[in-house]
Design a protein around this motif. Structure first.
Motif, short mmCIF file in Angstrom:
data_model
loop_
_atom_site.label_atom_id
_atom_site.label_comp_id
_atom_site.label_asym_id
_atom_site.label_seq_id
_atom_site.Cartn_x
_atom_site.Cartn_y
_atom_site.Cartn_z
N ASP A 187 3.97 -4.21 1.35
CA ASP A 187 3.43 -3.12 0.63
C ASP A 187 2.61 -4.20 -0.49
O ASP A 187 1.47 -3.95 -0.90
CB ASP A 187 4.09 -2.15 0.04
CG ASP A 187 4.38 -1.05 0.51
OD1 ASP A 187 3.80 -0.94 1.69
OD2 ASP A 187 4.73 0.05 0.03
N GLU A 188 3.34 -5.19 -1.12
CA GLU A 188 2.69 -6.13 -2.03
C GLU A 188 1.52 -7.08 -1.50
O GLU A 188 0.57 -7.32 -2.25
CB GLU A 188 3.82 -7.03 -2.63
CG GLU A 188 4.86 -6.22 -3.32
CD GLU A 188 5.86 -7.22 -3.77
OE1 GLU A 188 5.87 -8.19 -3.47
OE2 GLU A 188 6.81 -6.61 -4.70
N GLN A 189 1.76 -7.35 -0.17
CA GLN A 189 0.56 -8.29 0.39
C GLN A 189 -0.23 -7.54 1.37
O GLN A 189 -0.88 -8.33 2.24
CB GLN A 189 1.40 -9.47 0.80
CG GLN A 189 2.10 -10.12 -0.52
CD GLN A 189 3.10 -11.22 0.03
OE1 GLN A 189 3.79 -11.08 0.81
NE2 GLN A 189 2.80 -12.45 -0.40
N GLY A 190 -0.03 -6.26 1.73
CA GLY A 190 -0.76 -5.77 2.84
C GLY A 190 -2.12 -5.49 2.42
O GLY A 190 -2.86 -5.26 3.66
N ASN A 191 -2.91 -5.76 1.62
CA ASN A 191 -4.22 -5.66 1.39
C ASN A 191 -4.90 -4.35 1.78
O ASN A 191 -5.57 -4.29 2.84
CB ASN A 191 -4.77 -6.93 2.16
CG ASN A 191 -6.24 -7.14 1.77
OD1 ASN A 191 -6.90 -6.71 0.67
ND2 ASN A 191 -7.12 -7.70 2.79
N GLY A 192 -4.45 -3.28 1.12
CA GLY A 192 -5.27 -1.91 1.31
C GLY A 192 -4.38 -1.11 2.09
O GLY A 192 -3.35 -1.40 2.95
N GLU A 193 -4.32 0.23 1.68
CA GLU A 193 -3.37 1.35 2.26
C GLU A 193 -3.28 1.32 3.80
O GLU A 193 -2.34 1.39 4.50
CB GLU A 193 -3.66 2.37 1.77
CG GLU A 193 -2.70 3.65 1.97
CD GLU A 193 -1.39 3.29 1.29
OE1 GLU A 193 -0.31 3.50 1.69
OE2 GLU A 193 -1.32 2.77 0.02
#
Length: 293
Positions: A187-193
């Motif tokens: 979630d912190e590093q996912g780069n977009g929902e």
């Protein structure tokens, strides 16, 4: 008569497990480009100076398409082919498969070959990895990820590499806590929902191999709390009581995830030419849904 038609046979179960295995292999291969450099360095202990990905197809048959091929030069100055296979289940013929790959790779590239099978399912595998016969001695490297700490993967900056922590050794840490860390990390590093959602669904599929569905649901409940203000479904739940809303949100997310998983399994079963009736029995999908895949 109707009850007999709905009975699930041993063959049906084998087909279902085959579909599950293909789903896990598919997810791992989707993330391979990001996962491979770390696995080669941290797990296989190879320091790459230069790397060139090679065409994976050796012949126009399904049996001769390796998972990953690269021509590398390592820190000692040696240049060779590195061949990696990802396995989520034991294969009693793996020694012969790898020997066949080895012969074709040597003939095609005229270079030494290093071969590795990365085993995802358990701390140990029963696959044969040595052939010792008269005039023939052969060996490949069999590596089980559960022999390595999950922290190797969790400490990575790449979401795809963090997902691989689910296959590693939890070091006596509670599975729910490990899953939470993976979810927080992607979630912190996912780069977009959209990417975050994709990584969560991939984890949902991978986690089946370790039978941690219940733990995943608990961990997802923690993550879900942070989506209350963004999701209208949760906002409605807040008005009736925050705990009830979160629980409904979890159930809704679980239902969506199960449906997506069923679609993926059905897609693989359909590719294998299985009858629609059998696909319906396992996935609970309708004929129109299966036809649309």
């Amino acid at each position: 008569m109707g009850q007999q038609q709905n009975q699930i046979t041993a063959e049906d179960t084998a087909d279902y497990l085959k579909g599950q295995s293909k789903l896990i292999d598919k997810i791992v291969k989707e993330n391979m480009d990001k996962v491979l450099p770390m696995v080669v360095e941290k797990i296989l202990g190879i320091q790459i100076v230069s790397r060139e990905d090679l065409p994976e197809s050796l012949q126009h048959t399904k049996e001769t398409v390796p998972d990953q091929l690269s021509k590398i030069t390592d820190a000692t100055g040696k240049t060779y082919i590195i061949h990696i296979e990802w396995q989520s289940e034991d294969d009693a013929t793996m020694d012969n498969r790898m020997l066949g790959y080895r012969a074709m790779l040597r003939r095609k590239y005229q270079l030494p070959v290093q071969q590795y099978v990365i085993f995802l399912a358990r701390p140990k595998s029963t696959m044969p990895y040595v052939i010792d016969e008269e005039h023939l001695k052969f060996r490949y490297h069999l590596v089980a990820l559960q022999q390595y700490s999950h922290k190797i993967f969790l400490n990575s900056p790449e979401p795809e590499q963090k997902l691989m922590a689910i296959f590693a050794n939890f070091d006596e840490e509670a599975p729910v806590d490990v899953i939470k860390k993976i979810l927080y990390g992607v979630d912190e590093q996912g780069n977009g929902e959209l990417n975050k959602s994709r990584y969560r669904e991939q984890l949902r599929g991978l986690i089946q191999l370790r039978k941690l569905g219940k733990e995943f649901k608990i961990a997802m409940g923690t993550i879900t709390k942070f989506k209350v203000e963004k999701d209208p479904f949760y906002q409605d739940g807040v008005k009736k009581g925050i705990e009830q809303g979160i629980e409904k949100g979890i159930e809704k997310g679980e239902a969506i995830g199960r449906h997506e998983e069923a679609l993926e399994i059905a897609r693989e079963m359909k590719k294998d030419g299985l009858p629609f009736e059998q696909i319906m029995k396992f996935t609970k999908l309708t004929i129109p849904e299966i036809e649309a895949l």
